[in-house]
Design a protein around this motif. Structure first.
Motif, PDB file in Angstrom:
ATOM      1  N   ARG A  91      -8.707  31.571  55.851  1.00  0.00           N
ATOM      2  CA  ARG A  91      -8.291  32.975  55.761  1.00  0.00           C
ATOM      3  C   ARG A  91      -6.900  33.086  55.153  1.00  0.00           C
ATOM      4  O   ARG A  91      -6.661  33.925  54.280  1.00  0.00           O
ATOM      5  CB  ARG A  91      -8.343  33.603  57.156  1.00  0.00           C
ATOM      6  CG  ARG A  91      -8.098  35.095  57.147  1.00  0.00           C
ATOM      7  CD  ARG A  91      -8.386  35.720  58.499  1.00  0.00           C
ATOM      8  NE  ARG A  91      -7.644  35.105  59.579  1.00  0.00           N
ATOM      9  CZ  ARG A  91      -8.134  34.885  60.798  1.00  0.00           C
ATOM     10  NH1 ARG A  91      -9.370  35.199  61.094  1.00  0.00           N
ATOM     11  NH2 ARG A  91      -7.378  34.349  61.722  1.00  0.00           N
ATOM     12  N   ASP A  92      -5.976  32.249  55.583  1.00  0.00           N
ATOM     13  CA  ASP A  92      -4.612  32.285  55.041  1.00  0.00           C
ATOM     14  C   ASP A  92      -4.586  31.901  53.562  1.00  0.00           C
ATOM     15  O   ASP A  92      -3.839  32.490  52.774  1.00  0.00           O
ATOM     16  CB  ASP A  92      -3.687  31.374  55.839  1.00  0.00           C
ATOM     17  CG  ASP A  92      -3.398  31.918  57.239  1.00  0.00           C
ATOM     18  OD1 ASP A  92      -3.676  33.110  57.497  1.00  0.00           O
ATOM     19  OD2 ASP A  92      -2.904  31.136  58.072  1.00  0.00           O
ATOM     20  N   ALA A  93      -5.390  30.923  53.175  1.00  0.00           N
ATOM     21  CA  ALA A  93      -5.447  30.511  51.765  1.00  0.00           C
ATOM     22  C   ALA A  93      -6.022  31.637  50.904  1.00  0.00           C
ATOM     23  O   ALA A  93      -5.510  31.932  49.821  1.00  0.00           O
ATOM     24  CB  ALA A  93      -6.289  29.247  51.617  1.00  0.00           C
ATOM     25  N   ILE A  94      -7.077  32.285  51.399  1.00  0.00           N
ATOM     26  CA  ILE A  94      -7.661  33.402  50.647  1.00  0.00           C
ATOM     27  C   ILE A  94      -6.680  34.562  50.586  1.00  0.00           C
ATOM     28  O   ILE A  94      -6.564  35.238  49.558  1.00  0.00           O
ATOM     29  CB  ILE A  94      -9.010  33.821  51.272  1.00  0.00           C
ATOM     30  CG1 ILE A  94     -10.044  32.708  51.073  1.00  0.00           C
ATOM     31  CG2 ILE A  94      -9.507  35.131  50.661  1.00  0.00           C
ATOM     32  CD1 ILE A  94     -11.354  32.943  51.806  1.00  0.00           C
ATOM     33  N   TRP A  95      -5.937  34.789  51.648  1.00  0.00           N
ATOM     34  CA  TRP A  95      -4.947  35.873  51.670  1.00  0.00           C
ATOM     35  C   TRP A  95      -3.918  35.697  50.553  1.00  0.00           C
ATOM     36  O   TRP A  95      -3.540  36.669  49.892  1.00  0.00           O
ATOM     37  CB  TRP A  95      -4.265  35.938  53.034  1.00  0.00           C
ATOM     38  CG  TRP A  95      -3.174  36.961  53.100  1.00  0.00           C
ATOM     39  CD1 TRP A  95      -1.844  36.727  53.276  1.00  0.00           C
ATOM     40  CD2 TRP A  95      -3.316  38.377  52.968  1.00  0.00           C
ATOM     41  NE1 TRP A  95      -1.143  37.915  53.263  1.00  0.00           N
ATOM     42  CE2 TRP A  95      -2.035  38.944  53.081  1.00  0.00           C
ATOM     43  CE3 TRP A  95      -4.404  39.219  52.757  1.00  0.00           C
ATOM     44  CZ2 TRP A  95      -1.807  40.315  52.993  1.00  0.00           C
ATOM     45  CZ3 TRP A  95      -4.180  40.584  52.671  1.00  0.00           C
ATOM     46  CH2 TRP A  95      -2.897  41.122  52.788  1.00  0.00           C
ATOM     47  N   GLN A  96      -3.470  34.468  50.328  1.00  0.00           N
ATOM     48  CA  GLN A  96      -2.516  34.223  49.239  1.00  0.00           C
ATOM     49  C   GLN A  96      -3.106  34.639  47.896  1.00  0.00           C
ATOM     50  O   GLN A  96      -2.431  35.241  47.058  1.00  0.00           O
ATOM     51  CB  GLN A  96      -2.112  32.739  49.214  1.00  0.00           C
ATOM     52  CG  GLN A  96      -1.354  32.277  50.429  1.00  0.00           C
ATOM     53  CD  GLN A  96      -0.090  33.078  50.669  1.00  0.00           C
ATOM     54  OE1 GLN A  96       0.699  33.305  49.761  1.00  0.00           O
ATOM     55  NE2 GLN A  96       0.094  33.537  51.889  1.00  0.00           N
ATOM     56  N   VAL A  97      -4.366  34.338  47.694  1.00  0.00           N
ATOM     57  CA  VAL A  97      -5.046  34.704  46.453  1.00  0.00           C
ATOM     58  C   VAL A  97      -5.203  36.224  46.372  1.00  0.00           C
ATOM     59  O   VAL A  97      -5.022  36.825  45.309  1.00  0.00           O
ATOM     60  CB  VAL A  97      -6.411  33.985  46.350  1.00  0.00           C
ATOM     61  CG1 VAL A  97      -7.209  34.483  45.159  1.00  0.00           C
ATOM     62  CG2 VAL A  97      -6.199  32.476  46.255  1.00  0.00           C
ATOM     63  N   MET A  98      -5.528  36.864  47.495  1.00  0.00           N
ATOM     64  CA  MET A  98      -5.724  38.313  47.505  1.00  0.00           C
ATOM     65  C   MET A  98      -4.433  39.059  47.157  1.00  0.00           C
ATOM     66  O   MET A  98      -4.476  40.093  46.496  1.00  0.00           O
ATOM     67  CB  MET A  98      -6.237  38.786  48.866  1.00  0.00           C
ATOM     68  CG  MET A  98      -7.630  38.337  49.171  1.00  0.00           C
ATOM     69  SD  MET A  98      -8.818  38.904  47.938  1.00  0.00           S
ATOM     70  CE  MET A  98     -10.136  37.768  48.244  1.00  0.00           C
ATOM     71  N   MET A  99      -3.299  38.533  47.584  1.00  0.00           N
ATOM     72  CA  MET A  99      -2.030  39.180  47.238  1.00  0.00           C
ATOM     73  C   MET A  99      -1.812  39.149  45.729  1.00  0.00           C
ATOM     74  O   MET A  99      -1.365  40.134  45.135  1.00  0.00           O
ATOM     75  CB  MET A  99      -0.875  38.544  48.004  1.00  0.00           C
ATOM     76  CG  MET A  99      -0.902  38.909  49.481  1.00  0.00           C
ATOM     77  SD  MET A  99       0.603  38.453  50.377  1.00  0.00           S
ATOM     78  CE  MET A  99       0.613  36.675  50.196  1.00  0.00           C
ATOM     79  N   ALA A 100      -2.130  38.033  45.104  1.00  0.00           N
ATOM     80  CA  ALA A 100      -1.999  37.937  43.647  1.00  0.00           C
ATOM     81  C   ALA A 100      -3.022  38.829  42.951  1.00  0.00           C
ATOM     82  O   ALA A 100      -2.710  39.495  41.961  1.00  0.00           O
ATOM     83  CB  ALA A 100      -2.163  36.481  43.193  1.00  0.00           C
ATOM     84  N   ALA A 101      -4.246  38.871  43.473  1.00  0.00           N
ATOM     85  CA  ALA A 101      -5.288  39.714  42.887  1.00  0.00           C
ATOM     86  C   ALA A 101      -4.903  41.180  42.989  1.00  0.00           C
ATOM     87  O   ALA A 101      -5.088  41.954  42.044  1.00  0.00           O
ATOM     88  CB  ALA A 101      -6.627  39.454  43.580  1.00  0.00           C
ATOM     89  N   ALA A 102      -4.355  41.589  44.122  1.00  0.00           N
ATOM     90  CA  ALA A 102      -3.929  42.981  44.307  1.00  0.00           C
ATOM     91  C   ALA A 102      -2.782  43.331  43.369  1.00  0.00           C
ATOM     92  O   ALA A 102      -2.744  44.435  42.814  1.00  0.00           O
ATOM     93  CB  ALA A 102      -3.518  43.219  45.759  1.00  0.00           C
ATOM     94  N   ALA A 103      -1.878  42.400  43.163  1.00  0.00           N
ATOM     95  CA  ALA A 103      -0.748  42.657  42.264  1.00  0.00           C
ATOM     96  C   ALA A 103      -1.239  42.945  40.849  1.00  0.00           C
ATOM     97  O   ALA A 103      -0.665  43.778  40.140  1.00  0.00           O
ATOM     98  CB  ALA A 103       0.212  41.475  42.270  1.00  0.00           C
ATOM     99  N   GLN A 104      -2.307  42.287  40.443  1.00  0.00           N
ATOM    100  CA  GLN A 104      -2.824  42.513  39.093  1.00  0.00           C
ATOM    101  C   GLN A 104      -3.512  43.876  38.972  1.00  0.00           C
ATOM    102  O   GLN A 104      -3.676  44.388  37.871  1.00  0.00           O
ATOM    103  CB  GLN A 104      -3.793  41.406  38.686  1.00  0.00           C
ATOM    104  CG  GLN A 104      -4.150  41.462  37.213  1.00  0.00           C
ATOM    105  CD  GLN A 104      -5.120  40.389  36.801  1.00  0.00           C
ATOM    106  OE1 GLN A 104      -6.070  40.102  37.510  1.00  0.00           O
ATOM    107  NE2 GLN A 104      -4.883  39.805  35.654  1.00  0.00           N
ATOM    108  N   LEU A 105      -3.907  44.472  40.075  1.00  0.00           N
ATOM    109  CA  LEU A 105      -4.556  45.778  40.050  1.00  0.00           C
ATOM    110  C   LEU A 105      -3.566  46.932  39.877  1.00  0.00           C
ATOM    111  O   LEU A 105      -3.959  48.038  39.547  1.00  0.00           O
ATOM    112  CB  LEU A 105      -5.356  46.005  41.339  1.00  0.00           C
ATOM    113  CG  LEU A 105      -6.541  45.082  41.568  1.00  0.00           C
ATOM    114  CD1 LEU A 105      -7.137  45.341  42.948  1.00  0.00           C
ATOM    115  CD2 LEU A 105      -7.582  45.252  40.480  1.00  0.00           C
TER     116      LEU A 105
END
Length: 139
Positions: free
Chosen positions: A117-131
């Motif tokens: 969950r923590d590893a995916i969260w790091q990716v989600m923060m980057a994905a959200a930034a691109q949005l």
């Protein structure tokens, strides 16, 4: 290591195993996306995200699944295979925060493995930034 590399990093779990595989593949990603969209529909604090609902929910889920698939299983080392035209939506900064809150809660509901969950969260923060919109044009 960047969030882009997280999908292939040994530091995030089993060496050579992508976050998408560890999440449970397409089934796990679908479960996460469905939790996310349920939260958007139910949470009073996410009302501004409702404007993203110009499409029917299955279409929104399909777009988000395709977008997150490329983040959780990068096609090439060093960055996701995502181009800006593939973004499922465009967000203002405050909407990004709402998006991230819903995604965090969806992760907590759908992913029991805390390290994953923590590893995916790091990716989600980057994905959200691109949005996030980078100019002053309305989203």
């Amino acid at each position: 290591m960047t969030a882009f590399d997280a999908g292939r990093s040994a530091e995030n779990g089993v060496a050579g195993t992508s976050l998408l595989v560890r999440l449970g593949g397409e089934h796990g990603l679908r479960r996460l996306v469905q939790h996310f969209h349920s939260l958007i529909e139910q949470m009073p604090g996410s009302w501004s995200l409702h404007r993203l609902g110009q499409r029917e929910r299955p279409a929104r889920e399909a777009l988000l699944m395709a977008y997150l698939h490329d983040w959780l299983e990068p096609s090439a080392p060093g960055g996701p295979g995502v181009v800006l035209s593939q973004r499922p939506c465009r967000l203002r900064a405050e909407e990004r925060d709402e998006w991230l809150l819903c995604m965090r809660l969806a992760l907590e509901a759908a992913v029991s493995d805390i390290a994953l969950r923590d590893a995916i969260w790091q990716v989600m923060m980057a994905a959200a930034a691109q949005l996030v919109e980078t100019d002053d044009a309305p989203a």
